[in-house]
Design an enzyme around this catalytic site. Structure first.
Site, short mmCIF file in Angstrom:
data_model
loop_
_atom_site.label_atom_id
_atom_site.label_comp_id
_atom_site.label_asym_id
_atom_site.label_seq_id
_atom_site.Cartn_x
_atom_site.Cartn_y
_atom_site.Cartn_z
N TYR A 19 0.82 -1.22 0.00
CA TYR A 19 0.00 0.00 0.00
C TYR A 19 0.85 1.26 0.00
CZ TYR A 19 -2.89 3.69 2.15
OH TYR A 19 -3.51 4.89 2.45
N ASP A 57 12.06 -13.30 0.07
CA ASP A 57 11.65 -13.11 1.45
C ASP A 57 12.80 -12.57 2.29
OD1 ASP A 57 10.67 -13.55 4.15
OD2 ASP A 57 9.25 -14.97 3.28
N SER A 104 -0.80 -4.41 20.66
CA SER A 104 -1.06 -5.68 19.98
C SER A 104 0.28 -6.38 19.76
CB SER A 104 -1.75 -5.45 18.63
OG SER A 104 -0.83 -4.91 17.68
N TYR A 111 1.37 -7.21 16.92
CA TYR A 111 1.98 -6.49 15.80
C TYR A 111 2.74 -5.27 16.29
CZ TYR A 111 2.08 -2.53 12.62
OH TYR A 111 2.47 -1.40 11.94
N HIS A 112 2.10 -4.43 17.09
CA HIS A 112 2.76 -3.23 17.58
C HIS A 112 4.02 -3.57 18.38
CE1 HIS A 112 -1.31 -1.41 16.83
NE2 HIS A 112 -0.53 -0.47 16.31
N LYS A 160 7.09 -3.81 16.28
CA LYS A 160 7.69 -2.52 15.95
C LYS A 160 8.53 -2.00 17.11
CE LYS A 160 5.78 -1.95 11.85
NZ LYS A 160 6.56 -1.81 10.61
N GLN A 190 4.86 6.16 12.38
CA GLN A 190 3.82 6.67 11.52
C GLN A 190 2.44 6.52 12.13
OE1 GLN A 190 3.72 6.35 6.95
NE2 GLN A 190 2.68 4.52 7.67
N TYR A 207 -16.44 1.99 17.41
CA TYR A 207 -16.18 1.00 18.44
C TYR A 207 -16.16 1.69 19.80
CZ TYR A 207 -14.53 -2.11 14.66
OH TYR A 207 -14.41 -2.88 13.53
N GLU A 257 -8.25 -1.41 24.55
CA GLU A 257 -7.63 -0.10 24.44
C GLU A 257 -8.40 0.89 25.32
OE1 GLU A 257 -7.95 1.14 20.35
OE2 GLU A 257 -10.12 0.86 20.29
#
Length: 384
Positions: free
Chosen positions: A11, A74, A179, A181-182, A185, A208, A255, A325
């Site tokens: 993206y 990869d 999460s 994922y976070h 990072k 970001q 939400y 959250e």
């Protein structure tokens, strides 16, 4: 400058590659097409049709006359990565090549482990490729504002000066990811800072915010150059969901209370931030952090903005929040670094009218209504 864009089919990776190429840089892209496989797995698709990478690259050469070499493989394959770096000889590497969705990482154990392994190990391979092949390469790494969480103090730009028991120090700003994922990072940021400190790497960490928009100056030159527009509950953004719901005459689904506040920026500002970071590299041994955002909104404010801007009646509904959250919190982010380098931000209110509403109106026949509703709950270790 020679720039290798990891995740260059994605993206943000794809329009970033085009923007840099258009600005006179020699650009190559590297990707393993994992993001396209996630669509197959989840039964979802981009609202705007996208071409495969070969077609995109050929189309860019046709409209611009410029080549963008492709490396397909990869980042977990260190031998492949080393070959690509040695062959292209980049002066800067932009690293978008990670699994980027918090909900995807929270589906179950398998997806959490995959996300952690893919992102953290892939980033370590990139660090070692730089350290062993050419330590002068500037690593520009996509982080996330989600690393910080929502602390009850101002969010500084990566670093914080603290005083404790009469002593002072400059330290990385504390992280409180929301999460798995976070958390990857966060691990990446710590690993890269360590590499800068002990190897003398030069790195820019771009924390970001949420990116909105689908068009840049380059992608509008030919339909084959289009980038993704994700709206599903796993990879889509709340703003994309709201715009689609408004266009379909459906209630905007907020939400919880809607007080969750996040930093945001236009995709055109994202690609320009990358150019500014590349053209103004960090020093050797410097771990430089930019908070990459231009405005902040609560989810409720986003819903109200869409409702007020859309040329038609819009209803707002409130759903149970599937995420863990804080729904009401303090949020004040320092983000001066990129502005000082010359960033001139676009405003969300303008982008909604200029491009988001028209894009959705043109493609709303492609919407899968079932994909708009949440399917992953943070409180469950196993989601259906």
């Amino acid at each position: 400058m020679r720039v290798l864009v990891l995740g260059g089919d994605g993206y943000l990776g794809w329009p970033t590659a085009l923007h840099l190429s258009d600005c006179g840089h020699e650009v190559a892209v590297l990707d393993n097409f994992a993001r396209r496989r996630y669509d197959e797995e989840l039964g979802s698709q981009s609202l705007v049709p996208i071409e495969d990478l070969k077609v995109r690259v050929a189309a860019w050469k046709e409209v611009s006359g410029k080549e963008i070499p492709m490396y397909v493989g990869d980042l977990l394959d260190a031998d492949f990565l080393y070959r690509a770096v040695r062959e292209f000889e980049p002066e800067a590497i932009i690293h978008f090549g990670e699994q980027r969705a918090a909900p995807y990482s929270m589906i179950d154990r398998e997806h959490a482990v995959y996300t952690q392994h893919n992102n953290v190990i892939g980033n370590l391979n990139v660090m070692y490729a730089i350290a062993e092949i050419n330590p002068e390469i500037h690593l520009v790494k996509l982080g996330t504002m989600g690393e910080y969480g929502t602390p009850n103090i101002d969010i500084e730009e990566g670093w914080i000066e603290i005083e404790h028991n009469g002593r002072k120090d400059r330290m990385l700003y504390p992280k409180k990811a929301g999460s798995f994922y976070h958390l990857t990072k966060v691990h990446d940021s710590h690993n890269i800072e360590f590499g800068c400190r002990i190897w003398g790497m030069r790195a820019t960490d771009l924390n970001q915010g949420i990116v909105y928009g689908q068009q840049t100056e380059q992608t509008t030159r030919d339909p084959r150059l289009a980038t993704r527009f994700d709206y599903d509950a796993v990879f889509g953004t709340v703003l994309n969901r709201f715009v689609i719901q408004a266009a379909l005459g459906q209630p905007l689904t907020v939400y919880g209370k809607g007080g969750q506040t996040r930093g945001m920026l236009d995709i055109r500002d994202t690609v320009e931030c990358l150019r500014l970071a590349v053209e103004n590299p960090a020093e050797r041994g410097e771990f430089r952090v930019f908070n990459q955002m231009t405005e902040s909104f609560s989810v409720k404010q986003l819903a109200e903005l869409v409702a007020d801007t859309y040329p038609g009646p819009v209803q707002i509904d409130y759903l149970e929040n599937p995420r863990w959250e804080l729904e009401e919190h303090y949020y004040n982010v320092k983000h001066t670094g990129l502005l000082e380098l010359g960033l001139k931000p676009h405003l969300l209110s303008d982008t909604l009218i200029e491009s988001l509403f028209p894009i959705v109106e043109e493609n709303k026949h492609r919407v899968d209504m079932e994909k708009l509703f949440p399917s992953v709950k943070w409180s469950s270790a196993k989601n259906a």
